[in-house]
Design an enzyme around this catalytic site. Structure first.
Site, PDB file in Angstrom:
ATOM      1  N   ARG A 117       0.825  -1.214   0.000  1.00 28.85           N
ATOM      2  CA  ARG A 117       0.000   0.000   0.000  1.00 28.85           C
ATOM      3  C   ARG A 117       0.862   1.269   0.000  1.00 28.85           C
ATOM      4  O   ARG A 117       0.434   2.308  -0.501  1.00 28.85           O
ATOM      5  CB  ARG A 117      -0.940   0.000   1.211  1.00 28.85           C
ATOM      6  N   LYS A 139     -13.280  -9.735   8.303  1.00 28.44           N
ATOM      7  CA  LYS A 139     -14.242  -8.641   8.498  1.00 28.44           C
ATOM      8  C   LYS A 139     -15.628  -9.112   8.045  1.00 28.44           C
ATOM      9  O   LYS A 139     -16.209  -8.595   7.086  1.00 28.44           O
ATOM     10  CB  LYS A 139     -13.790  -7.404   7.719  1.00 28.44           C
ATOM     11  N   GLY A 192      -6.268  -5.346   1.611  1.00 26.97           N
ATOM     12  CA  GLY A 192      -4.940  -5.156   2.170  1.00 26.97           C
ATOM     13  C   GLY A 192      -4.286  -6.484   2.478  1.00 26.97           C
ATOM     14  O   GLY A 192      -3.131  -6.737   2.083  1.00 26.97           O
ATOM     15  N   GLY A 234     -12.761  -4.129   1.141  1.00 25.66           N
ATOM     16  CA  GLY A 234     -14.120  -3.625   1.335  1.00 25.66           C
ATOM     17  C   GLY A 234     -14.472  -2.592   0.267  1.00 25.66           C
ATOM     18  O   GLY A 234     -15.588  -2.584  -0.263  1.00 25.66           O
TER      19      GLY A 234
END
Ligand SMILES: Nc1ncnc2c1ncn2[C@@H]1O[C@H](COP(=O)(O)OP(=O)(O)O)[C@@H](O)[C@H]1O
Ligand SMILES: O=C(OP(=O)(O)O)[C@H](O)COP(=O)(O)O
Length: 401
Positions: free
Chosen positions: A34, A199, A358, A382
């Site tokens: 990232r 998540k 990620g 997401g």
């Protein structure tokens, strides 16, 4: 949307909202993807004589400083990637940030401390978020949105701040959106989606929309146990989102009606405790059990060998694949086999493959795969899922106009 080429940045303080939420193990960055992804935007602004103020969140601290989520190690790595010093501000909008920004010369860059050390960043209250955005606005003249991984968050630095400053979209977001757009238009079929990760409550909802688009949905990772539980299986101490059970049952039913095939694990790797992902200490009680036979005191931490073969078979004829979420706790070698198998199956197919998230992107690199061999590795999990759902993403909407 304006691009950074449309902004006159020389001599100006330019706020770059990045997503530098990188995986850390005891303060060490385990994957810098990232940081590398947003570095070209920062470098371009610096070359044009901007004073660049970079900001990001890291992890999910509770609205106050928490040293384990400090961006300090990221400042060091960003400096190495840019090949120039990055001044690190020890707070986000306090004395340190103000002084560091004031001391910037043209062509110099600072990284602020974690945005989420401030309750205003993630507040659901518009006024509280707005007040924090006002403070951030005091640090800059212009805004560049380039944190693709966070554009689905209605947070102060993502949503409220661009309304307060002349703004533009950064190169990373522009590229990400360009590629993902392909998956919202004509997709080549079979279109197979692989969902995993931890998540669960964030991501179960995307299935709603995928039921009208995908041909097959493969469920692994932490998400699988809510499905197995919904089907009446014991899941021991595995990750479980009981409140999502009615939703999951409805999805399974609609899957049948819409001819969308759900593929769930048939066997899983379990242990009585979460593995040590830092020391990689051997997992003595590791065992493979059938998905309907998870012992009450064990936690499912990866898909098993039969499921690896099943997933590979279901991916073999795919023409388009979107994958978000590692299918196991890949950070420990004992539970990395499932995620490896999914990555390999993507490469073995001749599908256009998009890997988002990620940790998913990090997994592909950490497990030794060549990222160039995938169609696209997205920095957002997401965010890409919600983009594919056709939702209006707050961080993109805010950059329009
Ligand atoms: N069965 C499982 N139980 C608990 N955590 C899991 C399981 N499978 C995968 N994970 C964890 O999910 C995390 C990634 O989840 P998530 O953040 O949703 O993915 P991404 O960042 O790719 O969007 C990884 O750290 C991985 O260890
Ligand atoms: O890691 C992220 O998302 P992802 O795990 O879906 O890729 C982003 O940095 C957003 O973080 P958040 O899900 O804590 O808002």
């Amino acid at each position: 949307m304006k691009t950074i080429e449309d902004l006159d940045v020389a001599g100006k303080r330019v706020f770059v909202r990045a997503d530098l939420n990188v995986p850390l193990s005891g303060g060490t960055i385990t994957d810098d993807g990232r940081i590398r992804a947003v570095a070209p935007t920062i470098a371009k602004l610096l070359e044009r004589g901007a004073k660049v103020v970079v900001a990001s969140h890291l992890g999910r601290p509770k609205g106050e400083p928490d040293p384990q989520f400090s961006l300090a190690p990221v400042a060091v790595r960003l400096g190495e990637i840019l090949g120039r010093p990055v001044a690190f501000a020890a707070d986000t909008v306090g004395e340190s940030a103000k002084a560091t920004v004031a001391a910037l010369a043209d062509g110099e860059v600072t990284l602020l401390e974690n945005l989420r050390f401030n309750a205003g960043e993630t507040s659901k209250d518009d006024a509280e978020r707005g007040a924090f955005a006002d403070e951030l606005a005091g640090l800059a003249d212009l805004y560049v949105g380039d944190g693709f991984g966070a554009v689905h968050r209605k947070h102060a630095s993502v949503y409220d701040l661009p309304a307060r400053l002349p703004h533009a979209v950064g190169d990373l977001i522009a590229t990400e959106v360009g590629v993902l757009k392909r998956l919202t238009e004509e997709v080549e079929r079979p279109y197979v989606v692989v969902l995993g990760g931890s998540k669960v409550s964030d991501k179960v909802g995307v299935i709603d929309n995928l039921l009208g688009k995908a041909d097959r949905i493969l469920i692994g990772g932490g998400m699988a146990y809510t499905f197995l539980y919904a089907l009446g299986h014991e899941v021991g101490i595995s990750l479980l989102q009981k409140d999502q059970v009615p939703t999951v049952l409805e999805y399974l039913e609609r899957g049948k009606q819409n001819n969308v095939e759900f593929v769930l694990p048939v066997d899983v790797a379990v242990s009585a405790s979460f593995p040590d992902t830092k020391t990689h200490a051997p997992v003595e009680d590791f065992e493979i059990v059938d998905a309907d036979g998870i012992p009450a005191d064990k936690e499912g931490l990866d898909i098993g060998p039969k499921t690896r073969a099943l997933f590979a078979e279901k991916l073999a004829d795919a023409k388009t694949v979107f994958w978000n979420g590692p299918v196991g706790v890949f950070e420990h070698p004992t539970f990395a086999e499932g995620t490896k198998a999914v990555a390999q199956a993507l490469l073995d197919s001749d599908a256009f493959t998009v890997v988002g998230g990620g940790d998913s992107a990090a997994a592909v690199r950490i497990l030794g795969f060549d990222e160039e061999k995938f169609g696209h590795i997205s920095t957002g999990g997401g965010a890409s899922l919600e983009y594919l759902e056709g939702k209006t993403l707050p961080g993109l909407a805010a950059l329009e106009g």
